[in-house]
Scaffold this motif. Structure first.
Motif, PDB file in Angstrom:
ATOM      1  N   ALA A  99      76.441 -12.039   2.110  1.00 39.00           N
ATOM      2  CA  ALA A  99      75.393 -12.159   1.095  1.00 39.00           C
ATOM      3  C   ALA A  99      75.445 -10.958   0.168  1.00 39.00           C
ATOM      4  O   ALA A  99      75.795  -9.848   0.572  1.00 39.00           O
ATOM      5  N   GLY A 100      75.095 -11.200  -1.086  1.00 44.53           N
ATOM      6  CA  GLY A 100      75.060 -10.130  -2.079  1.00 44.53           C
ATOM      7  C   GLY A 100      76.164 -10.287  -3.098  1.00 44.53           C
ATOM      8  O   GLY A 100      77.341 -10.094  -2.795  1.00 44.53           O
TER       9      GLY A 100
ATOM     10  N   GLY B 225      75.075  -7.135   1.339  1.00 44.00           N
ATOM     11  CA  GLY B 225      75.372  -5.950   0.559  1.00 44.00           C
ATOM     12  C   GLY B 225      74.262  -5.582  -0.401  1.00 44.00           C
ATOM     13  O   GLY B 225      73.357  -6.376  -0.692  1.00 44.00           O
ATOM     14  N   GLY B 226      74.327  -4.364  -0.897  1.00 43.07           N
ATOM     15  CA  GLY B 226      73.294  -3.851  -1.784  1.00 43.07           C
ATOM     16  C   GLY B 226      73.193  -4.558  -3.115  1.00 43.07           C
ATOM     17  O   GLY B 226      72.202  -4.400  -3.834  1.00 43.07           O
TER      18      GLY B 226
ATOM     19  N   GLN C 256      69.782 -10.721   8.980  1.00 35.61           N
ATOM     20  CA  GLN C 256      70.448 -10.025   7.889  1.00 35.61           C
ATOM     21  C   GLN C 256      70.675  -8.560   8.264  1.00 35.61           C
ATOM     22  O   GLN C 256      69.771  -7.896   8.769  1.00 35.61           O
ATOM     23  N   ALA C 257      71.884  -8.089   8.018  1.00 38.20           N
ATOM     24  CA  ALA C 257      72.246  -6.711   8.345  1.00 38.20           C
ATOM     25  C   ALA C 257      72.790  -6.023   7.106  1.00 38.20           C
ATOM     26  O   ALA C 257      73.659  -6.562   6.428  1.00 38.20           O
TER      27      ALA C 257
ATOM     28  N   TRP D  59      76.045 -16.693   1.406  1.00 40.90           N
ATOM     29  CA  TRP D  59      74.576 -16.783   1.369  1.00 40.90           C
ATOM     30  C   TRP D  59      74.175 -16.423  -0.049  1.00 40.90           C
ATOM     31  O   TRP D  59      74.348 -15.289  -0.479  1.00 40.90           O
ATOM     32  N   ALA D  60      73.671 -17.369  -0.803  1.00 41.43           N
ATOM     33  CA  ALA D  60      73.411 -17.159  -2.232  1.00 41.43           C
ATOM     34  C   ALA D  60      71.945 -17.391  -2.561  1.00 41.43           C
ATOM     35  O   ALA D  60      71.313 -18.299  -2.012  1.00 41.43           O
ATOM     36  N   GLY D  61      71.423 -16.579  -3.453  1.00 37.25           N
ATOM     37  CA  GLY D  61      70.049 -16.754  -3.919  1.00 37.25           C
ATOM     38  C   GLY D  61      69.956 -16.689  -5.424  1.00 37.25           C
ATOM     39  O   GLY D  61      69.456 -17.595  -6.079  1.00 37.25           O
TER      40      GLY D  61
END
Length: 284
Positions: free
Chosen positions: A137-138, A106-107, A84-85, A158-160
């Motif tokens: 992601a984000g 992202g933030g 992750q970056a 990428w989901a959470g």
């Protein structure tokens, strides 16, 4: 999630025993579909790494700290490695270490990471800067968000947070209710909960969680919080007592889209509508 067609993942906290990793891997593998494991570079022990190598998930995400020593052993075992970056510089550094994919985070994202750049600006510069596949992601919690990053050139999303409201969640009912009731402005980013627990997260990686009274009390007072044993004990008691005015729930800004309890398979199926959204721009 894996059984429904996504790549389901579980994260490995530094404090768990090796047996926990093996137990969770057995559950994840039971679907017969690929799954992944998330590792924290700053807290990764040799024993945990060996356990992950033994169970051989399809993908390992190892991030947040000095992950470079782990890339080659994981790849040599036939495991796809992602990092992750939170900045384009981090993405370029990850590519140089030989990773298979970069996650441009992202933030807006829930849990830990940088808060320096939002997902779409970050994704655009990362896609221009690296040649390895890029996931985004984000803030991706619906088919609309997935369609947006795919249209930009990401290989996937990428989901959470989208799965926090699922019937399979490990959150207690009180935490689940907080998630379902939260709006898009209901999260806060910082180190309050890490400092209160004495967790040695690198300071550049704060966490985004649902905003609550504990966070508001200690925001910008982290140095004082680190010395307050009563506050630490109170946070642990709140976790045990399911008091989410104090206890934390990590969630991203897309939490406002999570308004009802659903099965994980339903959430995965909902993402598939991204194809229809993208088809509007296909050549006739």
């Amino acid at each position: 999630m894996s059984a429904a067609g996504a790549l389901g993942m579980f994260g490995v906290p530094p404090s768990v025993p090796v047996s926990w990793i093996e137990e969770q891997a057995a559950i994840a593998a039971a679907s017969g579909r690929p799954y992944g494991i998330g590792l924290l570079a700053w807290g990764l022990s040799d024993e945990h790494l060996k356990a992950v190598l033994r169970v051989r998930p399809a993908l390992v995400s190892v991030s947040f700290g000095d992950y470079a020593p782990y890339v080659e052993p994981l790849r040599a075992a036939g495991i796809t490695v992602a990092v992750q970056a939170g900045t384009t510089e981090e993405a370029v550094q990850a590519e140089r270490t030989g990773v298979d994919a970069v996650v441009a985070r992202g933030g807006e994202g829930g849990g830990h990471g940088r808060d320096d750049v939002a997902t779409l600006p970050l994704l655009q510069t990362v896609l221009d800067a690296v040649r390895v596949p890029v996931l985004a992601a984000g803030g991706i919690a619906t088919a609309r968000g997935l369609a947006a990053v795919l249209a930009a050139g990401a290989e996937g999303g990428w989901a959470g947070t989208a799965f926090l409201g699922c019937t399979e969640t490990t959150l207690p009912p009180e935490g689940l209710r907080r998630v379902l009731d939260a709006g898009e402005t209901g999260t806060a980013y910082g180190r309050v909960f890490d400092v209160a627990q004495g967790l040695p997260w690198p300071p550049e990686y704060g966490g985004r969680a649902l905003r609550n009274a504990f966070y508001d009390r200690w925001r910008d007072r982290e140095d004082e919080l680190a010395r307050d044993e009563q506050a630490r004990a109170g946070l642990e008691a709140a976790r045990q007592g399911r008091d989410f005015d104090t206890a934390y729930v990590y969630a991203g800004q897309a939490v406002g889209t999570v308004t009802r309890e659903r099965d994980a398979a339903d959430v995965v199926a909902g993402f598939a509508a991204a194809d229809e959204l993208l088809s509007r721009f296909a050549a006739p």
